[in-house]
Structure formats: structure tokens, C-alpha cells
Design a protein around this motif. Structure first.
Motif, PDB file in Angstrom:
ATOM      1  N   TYR A 205       0.837  -1.197   0.000  1.00 14.59           N
ATOM      2  CA  TYR A 205       0.000   0.000   0.000  1.00 14.59           C
ATOM      3  C   TYR A 205       0.879   1.257   0.000  1.00 14.59           C
ATOM      4  O   TYR A 205       1.950   1.279   0.610  1.00 14.59           O
ATOM      5  CB  TYR A 205      -0.900   0.044   1.245  1.00 14.59           C
ATOM      6  CG  TYR A 205      -1.754  -1.184   1.434  1.00 14.59           C
ATOM      7  CD1 TYR A 205      -3.092  -1.199   1.058  1.00 14.59           C
ATOM      8  CD2 TYR A 205      -1.217  -2.341   1.992  1.00 14.59           C
ATOM      9  CE1 TYR A 205      -3.871  -2.334   1.233  1.00 14.59           C
ATOM     10  CE2 TYR A 205      -1.992  -3.480   2.169  1.00 14.59           C
ATOM     11  CZ  TYR A 205      -3.313  -3.470   1.785  1.00 14.59           C
ATOM     12  OH  TYR A 205      -4.079  -4.598   1.956  1.00 14.59           O
ATOM     13  N   TYR A 206       0.394   2.300  -0.668  1.00 12.14           N
ATOM     14  CA  TYR A 206       1.081   3.595  -0.694  1.00 12.14           C
ATOM     15  C   TYR A 206       0.042   4.684  -0.525  1.00 12.14           C
ATOM     16  O   TYR A 206      -0.922   4.760  -1.303  1.00 12.14           O
ATOM     17  CB  TYR A 206       1.838   3.769  -2.010  1.00 12.14           C
ATOM     18  CG  TYR A 206       2.507   5.117  -2.178  1.00 12.14           C
ATOM     19  CD1 TYR A 206       3.415   5.589  -1.234  1.00 12.14           C
ATOM     20  CD2 TYR A 206       2.233   5.909  -3.293  1.00 12.14           C
ATOM     21  CE1 TYR A 206       4.031   6.818  -1.392  1.00 12.14           C
ATOM     22  CE2 TYR A 206       2.851   7.137  -3.472  1.00 12.14           C
ATOM     23  CZ  TYR A 206       3.753   7.590  -2.514  1.00 12.14           C
ATOM     24  OH  TYR A 206       4.357   8.807  -2.675  1.00 12.14           O
ATOM     25  N   GLN A 207       0.234   5.541   0.506  1.00 13.57           N
ATOM     26  CA  GLN A 207      -0.724   6.605   0.810  1.00 13.57           C
ATOM     27  C   GLN A 207       0.030   7.923   0.984  1.00 13.57           C
ATOM     28  O   GLN A 207       0.449   8.273   2.093  1.00 13.57           O
ATOM     29  CB  GLN A 207      -1.519   6.286   2.079  1.00 13.57           C
ATOM     30  CG  GLN A 207      -2.451   5.109   1.946  1.00 13.57           C
ATOM     31  CD  GLN A 207      -3.289   4.893   3.201  1.00 13.57           C
ATOM     32  OE1 GLN A 207      -3.054   5.490   4.253  1.00 13.57           O
ATOM     33  NE2 GLN A 207      -4.285   4.028   3.103  1.00 13.57           N
ATOM     34  N   PRO A 208       0.213   8.684  -0.091  1.00 22.02           N
ATOM     35  CA  PRO A 208       0.900   9.978   0.031  1.00 22.02           C
ATOM     36  C   PRO A 208      -0.056  11.093   0.431  1.00 22.02           C
ATOM     37  O   PRO A 208      -1.243  11.067   0.101  1.00 22.02           O
ATOM     38  CB  PRO A 208       1.429  10.207  -1.385  1.00 22.02           C
ATOM     39  CG  PRO A 208       0.391   9.555  -2.255  1.00 22.02           C
ATOM     40  CD  PRO A 208      -0.092   8.342  -1.492  1.00 22.02           C
ATOM     41  N   ASN A 209       0.479  12.071   1.164  1.00 22.94           N
ATOM     42  CA  ASN A 209      -0.254  13.305   1.403  1.00 22.94           C
ATOM     43  C   ASN A 209      -0.346  14.055   0.073  1.00 22.94           C
ATOM     44  O   ASN A 209       0.669  14.271  -0.595  1.00 22.94           O
ATOM     45  CB  ASN A 209       0.504  14.140   2.440  1.00 22.94           C
ATOM     46  CG  ASN A 209      -0.290  15.343   2.908  1.00 22.94           C
ATOM     47  OD1 ASN A 209      -1.149  15.861   2.191  1.00 22.94           O
ATOM     48  ND2 ASN A 209      -0.002  15.806   4.110  1.00 22.94           N
ATOM     49  N   LEU A 210      -1.541  14.445  -0.326  1.00 21.37           N
ATOM     50  CA  LEU A 210      -1.718  15.041  -1.654  1.00 21.37           C
ATOM     51  C   LEU A 210      -1.054  16.405  -1.786  1.00 21.37           C
ATOM     52  O   LEU A 210      -0.868  16.899  -2.901  1.00 21.37           O
ATOM     53  CB  LEU A 210      -3.203  15.142  -1.990  1.00 21.37           C
ATOM     54  CG  LEU A 210      -3.917  13.800  -2.238  1.00 21.37           C
ATOM     55  CD1 LEU A 210      -5.372  14.026  -2.626  1.00 21.37           C
ATOM     56  CD2 LEU A 210      -3.203  12.979  -3.309  1.00 21.37           C
ATOM     57  N   THR A 211      -0.695  17.029  -0.652  1.00 23.95           N
ATOM     58  CA  THR A 211       0.002  18.312  -0.726  1.00 23.95           C
ATOM     59  C   THR A 211       1.518  18.150  -0.737  1.00 23.95           C
ATOM     60  O   THR A 211       2.248  19.105  -0.976  1.00 23.95           O
ATOM     61  CB  THR A 211      -0.394  19.215   0.460  1.00 23.95           C
ATOM     62  OG1 THR A 211      -0.031  18.573   1.686  1.00 23.95           O
ATOM     63  CG2 THR A 211      -1.890  19.487   0.441  1.00 23.95           C
ATOM     64  N   PHE A 213       3.798  14.779  -1.852  1.00 28.78           N
ATOM     65  CA  PHE A 213       3.858  13.360  -2.187  1.00 28.78           C
ATOM     66  C   PHE A 213       5.080  12.657  -1.617  1.00 28.78           C
ATOM     67  O   PHE A 213       5.006  11.502  -1.204  1.00 28.78           O
ATOM     68  CB  PHE A 213       3.853  13.191  -3.711  1.00 28.78           C
ATOM     69  CG  PHE A 213       2.483  12.963  -4.282  1.00 28.78           C
ATOM     70  CD1 PHE A 213       2.112  11.724  -4.758  1.00 28.78           C
ATOM     71  CD2 PHE A 213       1.568  14.007  -4.320  1.00 28.78           C
ATOM     72  CE1 PHE A 213       0.848  11.510  -5.290  1.00 28.78           C
ATOM     73  CE2 PHE A 213       0.305  13.805  -4.848  1.00 28.78           C
ATOM     74  CZ  PHE A 213      -0.055  12.555  -5.329  1.00 28.78           C
ATOM     75  N   PHE A 214       6.236  13.331  -1.587  1.00 27.56           N
ATOM     76  CA  PHE A 214       7.492  12.631  -1.338  1.00 27.56           C
ATOM     77  C   PHE A 214       8.059  12.844   0.063  1.00 27.56           C
ATOM     78  O   PHE A 214       9.030  12.182   0.433  1.00 27.56           O
ATOM     79  CB  PHE A 214       8.526  13.049  -2.395  1.00 27.56           C
ATOM     80  CG  PHE A 214       8.077  12.768  -3.801  1.00 27.56           C
ATOM     81  CD1 PHE A 214       8.009  11.462  -4.268  1.00 27.56           C
ATOM     82  CD2 PHE A 214       7.691  13.796  -4.638  1.00 27.56           C
ATOM     83  CE1 PHE A 214       7.570  11.184  -5.561  1.00 27.56           C
ATOM     84  CE2 PHE A 214       7.264  13.531  -5.938  1.00 27.56           C
ATOM     85  CZ  PHE A 214       7.211  12.223  -6.391  1.00 27.56           C
ATOM     86  N   GLN A 215       7.487  13.734   0.856  1.00 30.02           N
ATOM     87  CA  GLN A 215       7.973  13.960   2.211  1.00 30.02           C
ATOM     88  C   GLN A 215       6.966  13.537   3.278  1.00 30.02           C
ATOM     89  O   GLN A 215       7.337  13.385   4.441  1.00 30.02           O
ATOM     90  CB  GLN A 215       8.362  15.429   2.407  1.00 30.02           C
ATOM     91  CG  GLN A 215       9.565  15.844   1.568  1.00 30.02           C
ATOM     92  CD  GLN A 215      10.022  17.252   1.880  1.00 30.02           C
ATOM     93  OE1 GLN A 215       9.457  17.939   2.721  1.00 30.02           O
ATOM     94  NE2 GLN A 215      11.075  17.703   1.197  1.00 30.02           N
ATOM     95  N   SER A 216       5.726  13.369   2.916  1.00 27.43           N
ATOM     96  CA  SER A 216       4.699  12.950   3.867  1.00 27.43           C
ATOM     97  C   SER A 216       3.881  11.836   3.218  1.00 27.43           C
ATOM     98  O   SER A 216       3.024  12.091   2.376  1.00 27.43           O
ATOM     99  CB  SER A 216       3.783  14.129   4.238  1.00 27.43           C
ATOM    100  OG  SER A 216       2.760  13.696   5.123  1.00 27.43           O
ATOM    101  N   TYR A 217       4.183  10.601   3.594  1.00 28.53           N
ATOM    102  CA  TYR A 217       3.532   9.456   2.968  1.00 28.53           C
ATOM    103  C   TYR A 217       3.541   8.272   3.944  1.00 28.53           C
ATOM    104  O   TYR A 217       4.271   8.250   4.936  1.00 28.53           O
ATOM    105  CB  TYR A 217       4.240   9.064   1.671  1.00 28.53           C
ATOM    106  CG  TYR A 217       5.693   8.698   1.858  1.00 28.53           C
ATOM    107  CD1 TYR A 217       6.086   7.397   2.171  1.00 28.53           C
ATOM    108  CD2 TYR A 217       6.692   9.658   1.734  1.00 28.53           C
ATOM    109  CE1 TYR A 217       7.417   7.065   2.357  1.00 28.53           C
ATOM    110  CE2 TYR A 217       8.020   9.334   1.918  1.00 28.53           C
ATOM    111  CZ  TYR A 217       8.378   8.036   2.229  1.00 28.53           C
ATOM    112  OH  TYR A 217       9.692   7.719   2.424  1.00 28.53           O
ATOM    113  N   ARG A 218       2.741   7.271   3.620  1.00 27.75           N
ATOM    114  CA  ARG A 218       2.736   6.021   4.364  1.00 27.75           C
ATOM    115  C   ARG A 218       2.915   4.861   3.392  1.00 27.75           C
ATOM    116  O   ARG A 218       2.307   4.838   2.326  1.00 27.75           O
ATOM    117  CB  ARG A 218       1.417   5.841   5.128  1.00 27.75           C
ATOM    118  CG  ARG A 218       1.223   6.846   6.249  1.00 27.75           C
ATOM    119  CD  ARG A 218      -0.091   6.624   6.975  1.00 27.75           C
ATOM    120  NE  ARG A 218      -0.322   7.703   7.926  1.00 27.75           N
ATOM    121  CZ  ARG A 218      -1.505   8.259   8.138  1.00 27.75           C
ATOM    122  NH1 ARG A 218      -2.558   7.825   7.470  1.00 27.75           N
ATOM    123  NH2 ARG A 218      -1.638   9.220   9.022  1.00 27.75           N
TER     124      ARG A 218
END
Length: 266
Positions: A205-211, A213-218
């Protein structure tokens, strides 16, 4: 030989740790009935844990999921409840509720609106609510193998406290932290049966923060192997992990969850 194998697996159960889910629900471990003629499917997985901490710790938990298919429509409900006793204190220490509706557009494509609520006092997750939708694509479906991919988005609300933070990392201000945000949501899932004995389920699974993508994700992954004792009873090894690149409170970024127990299916 089969009896010896069963006894060995049951013995291992006593020595494996078990934890609750945190921010990411590994939803592909729930029933998927899009590729069978069944109308109803379900699983129940009870568990029990005892630890001799500074006070006796006892935990009773149950994970269950049920799926129903009616023509081109499918519904899944899943939940986990963990109830713990620590000395004289009773704690509803963790759990989740997951609801999903699947609208089957064709043999390859389906829409998946969903809602989830979960909490995990051990980690400090007081409450989380999330809802969203995925577009699911059946990449490959054969007699004993299925490969799936999905992409979508969700909106989440989280409230965290500092109950899971080590004493050395506690800040001066320990007020609860709340956040609302949109995330992307995607997963890939492989399901395979090995005759009448084993079922394998692997997903990522990959869940990025839409604001950002590359510094705040799970990132999360899951490995599930079930040994079928009978048609309805099995032994399941389930390993899950979650990596949060930017946790809201100072806890470990990488979280592991290992479960080994009995599963009842229908």
C-alpha cells in the motif's frame, strides 16, 4: 505427519507477539468475493494474550469480516475489538470498523467506496475516521491466482495523544494533536491457492499526502499464509507493517504487527 505439523504450529502461537493495526488498514486481508460464485463469505479470528508486566496484562481480541455479493454489487464489513485488563484497569485498547461497497463495472474494473474508523491506544492514536474510493483493476485472474491493482483517494481525520511516546521524547506541551487531510490511496495485491492446503495473500500500500507526495507518505505491506486444517478451520500467519514518514507525535516510524492463530471461515 499432518497431526505433527498442526501441533508444531499451535505451539508457535504461544510465542508470537500480536498487536493492533495503526493508521493503515490492510484491507486486502478482508474477504474479496468478486471472483467466486459465492454469495456470502466470512472469517473470524479470535486471539488471547497474557503478559506478566509490572501488573498482570490480559488481552482478549477478535477480528471478523463478512462479505456479501448481490449481482454486480458487493458489501464488506470488517471489525476488530481488543479489550485489555491491566491490573484493576479495563481498557478498550484498540480496534477498527471498516465498511466497503463494491460496484462491479466489468470483468476487469470495479469501484470501491469505503469508510473506516480505528483507534490504537498503545500507539497513541485516539481516533481516526477516513472515507474515500478506489478504482480496482483485475490485472490477472486464473484458477488459483489473482493479481489486483487499485488507485484512489481518501479524506482522513486523526486525533493523537502522547500515550505511546517514550518518556525521554515527551514534549513540554502534551496537548492532543488533530489533523484533517486528503491522501492518495493505492495498493497491489497477489492472492494464490496451493491446492487444498495453503492460501497465500501478499499486498502493498502507498498513501501519500496530496500536498506533499514525497515527504509525507505512508507505506504498508502484508503477508498472510493460511494452512487449512479443514474446509472451515485453518491456522493463519499474518505479518503486517506500516511506515509513516512523518508521524504527528514522536513515535517509531516503522510499526510491525505479527499474528499467528486460528481462523474460522465460511
Amino acid at each position: 505427519m499432518k497431526e505433527t505439523f498442526i501441533i508444531t504450529l499451535l505451539t508457535i502461537i504461544l510465542f508470537l507477539p500480536q498487536n493492533a493495526n495503526a493508521q493503515v488498514l490492510h484491507t486486502e486481508n478482508f474477504n474479496v468475493i468478486l471472483d467466486t460464485a459465492k454469495v456470502l463469505k466470512g472469517n473470524f479470528a479470535p486471539s488471547f494474550r497474557y503478559r506478566n508486566l509490572k501488573e498482570d496484562f490480559l488481552e482478549i481480541a477478535n477480528t471478523a469480516d463478512v462479505s456479501v455479493r448481490l449481482g454486480k454489487h458487493a458489501f464488506t464489513i470488517a471489525n476488530r475489538i481488543e479489550y485489555s485488563f491491566l491490573g484493576d484497569d479495563n481498557i478498550l485498547s484498540g480496534g477498527f470498523l471498516y465498511l466497503e461497497y463494491v460496484n462491479i463495472q466489468s470483468k476487469k474494473v470495479a469501484f470501491e467506496p469505503f469508510y473506516q474508523m480505528h483507534w490504537n491506544e498503545v500507539r497513541g492514536l485516539d481516533t481516526k475516521y477516513a472515507g474515500g474510493t478506489n478504482l480496482r483493476w483485475r490485472v490477472l485472474v486464473e484458477k488459483n491466482t489473482g493479481l489486483y491493482f487499485a488507485i484512489g483517494s481518501l479524506f482522513e481525520f486523526e486525533r493523537w495523544n502522547y500515550s505511546g511516546v517514550p518518556d525521554a521524547s515527551l514534549p513540554v506541551d502534551q496537548s492532543d494533536i488533530e489533523v484533517n487531510r486528503f491522501r492518495g490511496n493505492s495498493y497491489v495485491s497477489l492472492k494464490k491457492s496451493f491446492g487444498d492446503l495453503f492460501d497465500l495473500d501478499i499486498s502493498g500500500y502507498y498513501q501519500p499526502n496530496l500536498t506533499n507526495f514525497f515527504q509525507s507518505y505512508r507505506l504498508a505491506s502484508s503477508f498472510e499464509l493460511t494452512y487449512k486444517i479443514t474446509k472451515y478451520i485453518g491456522l493463519r500467519l499474518l505479518y503486517q507493517n506500516i511506515y509513516d514518514s512523518a508521524p504527528l507525535v514522536p513515535i517509531d516510524k516503522l510499526y510491525h504487527d505479527i499474528n499467528f492463530g486460528i481462523i474460522i471461515s465460511f
